[in-house]
Design a protein around this motif. Structure first.
Motif, PDB file in Angstrom:
ATOM      1  N   MET A   1      34.243  61.115  70.969  1.00  0.00           N
ATOM      2  CA  MET A   1      34.605  61.994  72.071  1.00  0.00           C
ATOM      3  C   MET A   1      35.294  63.068  71.781  1.00  0.00           C
ATOM      4  SD  MET A   1      36.132  61.576  76.070  1.00  0.00           S
ATOM      5  CE  MET A   1      34.764  61.261  76.910  1.00  0.00           C
ATOM      6  N   THR A   2      34.714  64.181  71.759  1.00  0.00           N
ATOM      7  CA  THR A   2      35.315  65.614  71.221  1.00  0.00           C
ATOM      8  C   THR A   2      36.158  65.989  72.535  1.00  0.00           C
ATOM      9  OG1 THR A   2      33.487  67.148  72.236  1.00  0.00           O
ATOM     10  CG2 THR A   2      33.452  66.026  69.857  1.00  0.00           C
ATOM     11  N   GLU A   3      37.091  67.010  72.093  1.00  0.00           N
ATOM     12  CA  GLU A   3      37.996  67.858  73.244  1.00  0.00           C
ATOM     13  C   GLU A   3      37.034  68.615  74.157  1.00  0.00           C
ATOM     14  OE1 GLU A   3      41.411  70.957  72.407  1.00  0.00           O
ATOM     15  OE2 GLU A   3      41.440  69.261  71.268  1.00  0.00           O
ATOM     16  N   ASN A   4      36.152  69.188  73.706  1.00  0.00           N
ATOM     17  CA  ASN A   4      35.206  69.694  74.627  1.00  0.00           C
ATOM     18  C   ASN A   4      34.547  68.934  75.760  1.00  0.00           C
ATOM     19  OD1 ASN A   4      35.803  72.388  73.580  1.00  0.00           O
ATOM     20  ND2 ASN A   4      34.361  72.114  72.127  1.00  0.00           N
ATOM     21  N   LEU A   7      37.134  67.855  78.321  1.00  0.00           N
ATOM     22  CA  LEU A   7      37.509  69.164  79.002  1.00  0.00           C
ATOM     23  C   LEU A   7      36.271  69.449  79.964  1.00  0.00           C
ATOM     24  CD1 LEU A   7      39.175  71.538  76.709  1.00  0.00           C
ATOM     25  CD2 LEU A   7      40.354  70.357  78.533  1.00  0.00           C
ATOM     26  N   GLY A   8      35.264  69.116  79.688  1.00  0.00           N
ATOM     27  CA  GLY A   8      33.818  69.355  80.615  1.00  0.00           C
ATOM     28  C   GLY A   8      33.940  68.215  81.631  1.00  0.00           C
ATOM     29  N   ILE A   9      34.567  67.221  81.269  1.00  0.00           N
ATOM     30  CA  ILE A   9      34.325  66.026  82.375  1.00  0.00           C
ATOM     31  C   ILE A   9      35.584  66.259  83.372  1.00  0.00           C
ATOM     32  CG2 ILE A   9      34.755  63.698  82.549  1.00  0.00           C
ATOM     33  CD1 ILE A   9      33.449  63.158  79.936  1.00  0.00           C
ATOM     34  N   LEU A  10      36.856  66.715  82.898  1.00  0.00           N
ATOM     35  CA  LEU A  10      37.819  67.068  83.608  1.00  0.00           C
ATOM     36  C   LEU A  10      37.410  68.195  84.650  1.00  0.00           C
ATOM     37  CD1 LEU A  10      40.804  66.754  81.443  1.00  0.00           C
ATOM     38  CD2 LEU A  10      40.336  65.215  83.057  1.00  0.00           C
ATOM     39  N   LYS A  11      36.750  69.352  84.054  1.00  0.00           N
ATOM     40  CA  LYS A  11      36.367  70.504  84.704  1.00  0.00           C
ATOM     41  C   LYS A  11      35.460  69.983  85.779  1.00  0.00           C
ATOM     42  CE  LYS A  11      34.113  74.938  84.408  1.00  0.00           C
ATOM     43  NZ  LYS A  11      33.389  75.820  83.652  1.00  0.00           N
ATOM     44  N   THR A  88      28.019  57.031  72.083  1.00  0.00           N
ATOM     45  CA  THR A  88      28.005  55.853  71.462  1.00  0.00           C
ATOM     46  C   THR A  88      26.795  56.525  70.572  1.00  0.00           C
ATOM     47  OG1 THR A  88      26.433  54.794  72.981  1.00  0.00           O
ATOM     48  CG2 THR A  88      28.774  54.092  72.836  1.00  0.00           C
ATOM     49  N   ARG A  89      26.021  57.435  70.694  1.00  0.00           N
ATOM     50  CA  ARG A  89      24.752  57.769  69.856  1.00  0.00           C
ATOM     51  C   ARG A  89      25.276  58.752  69.013  1.00  0.00           C
ATOM     52  NH1 ARG A  89      20.275  59.277  74.417  1.00  0.00           N
ATOM     53  NH2 ARG A  89      20.325  57.248  75.368  1.00  0.00           N
TER      54      ARG A  89
END
Length: 89
Positions: A1-4, A7-11, A88-89
């Motif tokens: 999981m990347t940082e972006n 952040l997208g999920i949080l936003k 997971t992909r």
């Protein structure tokens, strides 16, 4: 999981939370303002006069917007699960 992704999920979560809470907050502020103006002009300082109309207005808004709120929250849940499956992909 990347940082972006995080952040997208949080936003997305914060945006959805604000959109779901906004009708309640807007109605409570408007009803409170109207009741405050009424109390200032009539000099009636009864505490239940502010509480009961807000409670009724929020209940009506909850009934009117419940399907929209359900769709917003299930949409967020679907997007989160899609993101989890793509990790997971």
């Amino acid at each position: 999981m990347t940082e972006n992704m995080l952040l997208g999920i949080l936003k997305d979560g914060i945006t959805t939370g604000l959109m779901v809470a906004a009708p309640f907050l807007i109605v409570a502020v408007i009803v409170g303002l109207i009741i405050s103006i009424f109390q200032a002009t009539t000099q009636i300082q009864e505490q239940t006069l502010t509480f009961v109309p807000k409670l009724l207005a929020i209940a009506v808004i909850g009934i009117l917007t419940s399907t929209w709120m359900l769709h917003m929250m299930t949409g967020l849940t679907d997007r989160i699960f899609d993101t989890i499956s793509n990790i997971t992909r």
